[in-house]
Design an enzyme around this catalytic site. Structure first.
Site: not given
Ligand code: NAD
Length: 474
Positions: A172, A223-224, A228, A245, A279, A376
């Site tokens: 997804k 993601g964030s 996470g 991640e 990230c 961040e």
């Molecule tokens: P986010 O956590 O808002 O969303 C990421 C994904 O999670 C999306 O697909 C979203 O729809 C989904 N999601 C949202 N709520 C959920 C839930 N309750 N259960 C399961 N999935 C859910 O993150 P974002 O704003 O899309 O991305 C930015 C963040 O990602 C930043 O913090 C960045 O540092 C991090 N990031 C980390 C890496 C890494 O490799 N460590 C790489 C890229 C981005």
């Protein structure tokens, strides 16, 4: 530029499916909807999971060489369709077209590198008491959830880890950037047997349905930190394996003997690439007293002369912040910076045009205890902090819940390496920052994540380790 986007569909059990329900995808360079995307239902998720479970035993029965061949075919599909995929990335994510092309090409190369790692059992002991071997078995069905900053280069390695190790996958993308990923699913439709790769678009709730779905054996999430933690809580329902991640607040420490001529452009690129939405971007720059002003002014000059604009415009270096909520967060941080009376050397404001543009911003004379330093920002804003003693810089760099990456810059490589080794991060660099190599484990310490992707270690996290005791031969 007006790009005609053909409708994209989910890939479920080898079939393309549209939907009664859909949502708008916004072009961040204009702030206007540029396409609609189908929104998958819980029933469609259930059907994708059933299909993936059905397909998994037969897929796991193929050899790693056969799986590598099909994955490398996917790399070929990426390259053949790189122009279309890159245009979709620029449209929905905002980054310059050249960077989007680079993203697609890197994703293809990651497939080839990752599948060059040999999957084999490991001999732990072989003596008069017998043999102990480690065998590795696929987990089953992997759920993969990706963010909006790099839709393709974050999704493709998850597909590769999962499929190469004999799992099937339900993927997804972020609802902010679903187009390129769904298109990838369409293009991959005939590469893999039915049900092996499923790609569905949905919102945050859909991600939660995946995390708590008992038909999935693992969640690979990027993601964030906040999300996470939610994923981890939901995944407890059937003790899913997890790779998380998450976000970072990487520190770079510049010593006063650093080669600034080569360091400054590299630091600038590592802080502002993808408009700071990386990230492992440099998000806190610690600079030793003696060279502080020189570094500040050199970075401000680069930021002040950077070309910011719609990713389809020629020669643009940096695009917009990807979405309105993130744009509002970055603008809020800039307001706090102004209130804190920090010294803004470049930028400090949104651009006076449509879309979510922030001028590349360099902030000096700022300290810990401010949002820009402690959180961040995930936008084009770099705080530069002053230090006198190296010990102090290391302590301050480590004084955070994040632990993704970190770097040390100096002409004395050995000294820099020993300081870098003390950074509480999953990755550290000397005279460099950012970049992932598919042969090298990548991931976060502390709240920046759990587990690793890439390298043998990353692949093994998509497999169950089985210890096998075999008695000696007669
Ligand atoms: P986010 O956590 O808002 O969303 C990421 C994904 O999670 C999306 O697909 C979203 O729809 C989904 N999601 C949202 N709520 C959920 C839930 N309750 N259960 C399961 N999935 C859910 O993150 P974002 O704003 O899309 O991305 C930015 C963040 O990602 C930043 O913090 C960045 O540092 C991090 N990031 C980390 C890496 C890494 O490799 N460590 C790489 C890229 C981005």
């Amino acid at each position: 530029m007006t790009l005609r986007v053909r409708p994209v569909m989910h890939l479920i059990d080898g079939q393309l499916e549209g939907d009664e329900s859909s949502f708008n995808v916004v072009n961040p360079s204009t702030g206007h909807a540029c396409a609609t995307c189908p929104e998958a239902s819980r029933d469609q998720l259930n059907r994708a999971v059933v299909a993936a479970r059905r397909a998994q035993p037969q897929w796991a029965a193929t050899t790693p060489t056969e799986r590598r061949e099909l994955l490398c075919r996917l790399a070929g599909v990426l390259r053949e369709n790189q122009a279309e995929l890159a245009a979709l990335i620029t449209l929905e994510q905002g980054k310059p077209l050249a960077r989007a092309l680079d993203e697609v090409q890197r994703a293809a190369a990651q497939i080839e590198r990752l599948t060059s790692i040999v999957l084999e059992k490991e001999l732990l002991r072989n003596d008069s008491t017998g043999r102990v071997e480690l065998h590795f078995r696929p987990l089953g069905v992997v759920g993969a959830i990706t963010p909006w900053n790099m839709p393709i280069v974050l999704a493709v390695p998850k597909i590769t880890h999962a499929l190469y190790t004999g799992n099937t996958i339900v993927l997804k993308p972020s609802p902010y950037t679903p187009l390129a990923t769904l298109r990838l699913g369409e293009l991959a439709r005939y590469v893999f047997p039915r049900g092996v790769l499923n790609v569905l678009a949905g919102g945050n709730e859909f991600g939660q349905w995946m995390s708590e779905h008992t038909g999935l054996d693992k969640i690979s999430f990027t993601g964030s930190v906040a999300t996470g933690k939610r994923v981890m809580a939901s995944a407890a329902v059937n003790l899913k394996r997890l790779t998380l991640e998450l976000g970072g607040n990487d520190a770079a420490i510049v010593l006063d003997d650093a080669d600034l001529k080569t360091a400054i452009p590299k630091i600038f690129a590592a802080a502002f690439a993808n408009s700071g939405q990386v990230c492992m971007a440099i998000k806190r720059l610690y600079v030793q007293d003696k060279v502080y002003e020189q570094v500040c002014h050199a970075l401000a000059e680069l930021a002040g002369s950077a070309r910011v604009g719609d990713g389809f415009e020629p020669d643009v270096q940096f695009g917009p912040v990807q979405n309105r909520p993130q744009y509002e967060i970055v603008k809020g941080i800039l307001e706090d910076v102004a209130r804190d009376r920090a010294r803004i050397l470049a930028g400090g404001h949104a651009l006076d045009r449509a879309g979510y543009f922030i001028a590349p911003t360099v902030v000096a004379d700022i300290t810990e205890g401010t949002r820009l330093v402690d959180e961040e920002p995930f936008g084009p804003v770099l705080p530069i902090l002053r230090f006198k003693e190296v010990e102090d810089a290391v302590r301050r760099a480590n004084d955070t819940c994040f632990g993704l990456g970190g770097s040390v810059w100096s002409r004395d490589i050995d000294r820099a390496a020993s300081i870098a080794a003390r950074l509480e991060a999953g990755v550290s660099w000397v005279n460099h920052h950012t970049g992932a190599d598919a042969l090298v484990p990548f991931g976060g310490a502390k709240e920046s994540g759990i587990g690793r992707e890439y390298g043998k270690e990353g692949l093994r996290q998509y497999m169950e380790t089985v210890s096998v005791f075999i008695p000696p031969d007669r």
